[in-house]
Design a protein around this motif. Structure first.
Motif, short mmCIF file in Angstrom:
data_model
loop_
_atom_site.label_atom_id
_atom_site.label_comp_id
_atom_site.label_asym_id
_atom_site.label_seq_id
_atom_site.Cartn_x
_atom_site.Cartn_y
_atom_site.Cartn_z
N ALA A 26 -3.32 -11.43 32.37
CA ALA A 26 -2.10 -11.34 33.19
C ALA A 26 -1.97 -9.94 33.78
CB ALA A 26 -0.88 -11.67 32.32
N SER A 29 -4.34 -9.42 36.72
CA SER A 29 -3.94 -10.09 37.96
C SER A 29 -2.73 -9.40 38.60
CB SER A 29 -3.64 -11.57 37.70
OG SER A 29 -2.60 -11.67 36.76
N GLU A 30 -1.96 -8.69 37.77
CA GLU A 30 -0.75 -8.04 38.30
C GLU A 30 -1.01 -6.59 38.71
OE1 GLU A 30 1.95 -8.48 35.07
OE2 GLU A 30 2.11 -10.66 35.32
N GLN A 31 -2.02 -5.97 38.15
CA GLN A 31 -2.23 -4.53 38.39
C GLN A 31 -3.61 -4.30 39.00
OE1 GLN A 31 -1.45 -2.28 34.70
NE2 GLN A 31 -0.17 -3.97 34.01
#
Lengths: 237, 177
Positions: A26, A29-31
């Motif tokens: 997660a 995918s976010e950073q």
């Protein structure tokens, strides 16, 4: 905070539990920065690992080919050591015959001498007047069992064969002791005589010598002569 | 099906795969042992072991992959035995030594490239082997632990140390900050 070590284990898909994988996935995918960090780390490690291949020296390749050729020639078919050579079968057969004849001597003796024997029965712990018949019956069972076991040895695995022969040898020793107590030294000696050959068979050794077998054959002939002089052949096995 | 697979694993299959893939096996073993002679021994041992156990080959992987793995295990084992022997002989230089100083090993050292060799040389034998088995060969940590007869935690830590050293060295080498 996700460390490089965790990133690397995520990349390897190894060494992280499911919750950690989900958490790092997660975060990646976010950073985008974290993803770039992982890519840079992997690229550096790839560079470290990327060592140019060297050719195999010709003499080494020849050595491998030669070793493989030798192996495939000598081991193309699974090598099955003959479990019983003819010599060994002769030895085993001789041993059984010796025991059979020895028992015959015992069985064919006059009834009075049998009952006079005071031998502790090796199998059934009978006492008094039952001793002699228990001894004979035990010996009969042993011989019949020995004959069956020896007949089946050809198909037995080496471990089973060794175990069976060991059992036979142990029983022979017991009956030899009983024969001594029964003042039957010849029977005791004959029973012990083929133990070394059986031990060779158990060990898988092929040096059960012709001389050993010749000696046993001689014993057989002597006992046969004694039998034919004093009794009709037994039909007990 | 199994019969077909077994009948396929015949001498000619071994010779074919030897001709086609032995360079890969040899180089993989060379990276583990850093010794041309030990690498050659490992490949030979793997070939013979694979041939002897060909009935156990179930075709789940290619014959090449199977032999490759056996060769790597042999390389690890040979390296371990050499280290143990050196320790028994109380020769600290042999224990710490990298590749044997044969002409072949010198040639290998040159071919590997000086900078990368230097970076890898900063690793201990255990760190280097674990890093290679993980990063290059793709073995699982538990497989490495089993092969190297080490606890998995120790394998993980050695891997992290190796990665840290390589990262620092390569940053310097590339002029990165």
């Amino acid at each position: 905070m996700i460390t490089d070590d965790e990133l690397l284990l995520y990349y390897y898909r190894d060494g992280l539990d499911a919750a950690e994988r989900v958490r790092i996935g997660a975060a990646l995918s976010e950073q985008p920065e974290l993803a770039r960090r992982l890519h840079a780390l992997v690229a550096r490690l790839d560079a470290a690992a990327a060592q140019p291949e060297v050719p195999v020296p010709e003499h080494t390749m020849q050595r491998w080919r030669h070793a493989l050729e030798q192996a495939t020639e000598s081991r193309a078919a699974p090598v099955r050591r003959p479990r019983f050579t003819q010599l060994r079968w002769q030895a085993a057969a001789a041993a059984v015959l010796v025991v059979a004849l020895a028992v015959a001597l015992q069985v064919m003796r006059p009834e009075s001498s049998k009952t006079a024997i005071n031998v502790p029965p090796p199998i059934k712990q009978a006492a008094g007047g039952e001793d002699a018949s228990a001894y004979e019956n035990g010996l009969k069972v042993h011989l019949a069992s020995t004959e069956r076991q020896l007949a089946g040895l050809g198909d037995a695995s080496p471990e089973d064969r060794a175990r069976l022969i060991e059992t036979i040898i142990g029983q022979n020793r017991m009956y030899a002791l009983a024969a001594e107590r029964a003042r039957e030294p010849q029977l005791a000696r004959v029973l012990r005589a083929f133990n070394p050959i059986l031990e060779d068979l158990a060990d898988g050794r092929s040096d059960a010598s012709a001389a050993d077998i010749a000696q046993l054959s001689f014993e057989l002939r002597v006992m046969q002569a004694r039998l034919s002089a004093g009794a009709t052949p037994p039909n007990m096995l | 099906m199994l019969t077909l697979l077994k009948s396929w694993v015949r001498p000619d299959a071994f010779h074919t795969v030897l001709s086609e893939r032995s360079v890969r096996w040899y180089n993989a073993c060379l990276r583990i042992t850093r010794d041309a002679d030990l690498a050659a021994d490992a490949v030979q041992e793997a070939l013979l072991k694979a041939w002897d156990h060909r009935d156990e080959f179930r075709g789940e992987a290619a014959l090449d992959t199977w032999i490759h793995r056996i060769a790597l295990n042999a390389a690890i084992d040979l390296t371990r035995r050499r280290k143990r022997r050196a320790e028994e002989e109380l020769d600290p230089e042999s224990v710490e030594a990298g590749p044997a100083s044969s002409a072949e090993s010198e040639y290998v050292g040159q071919a590997f490239g000086k900078d990368l060799t230097t970076a890898m040389q900063r690793l201990t034998a255990k760190e280097r082997q674990i890093f290679l088995l993980k990063h290059v060969e793709g073995w699982r940590l538990d497989e490495i632990a089993e092969s190297m007869q080490s606890p998995i935690g120790s394998v993980k830590n050695a891997l992290f140390r190796a990665v840290h050293k390589l990262r620092v060295d390569l940053q310097v080498w590339r002029g990165e900050s």
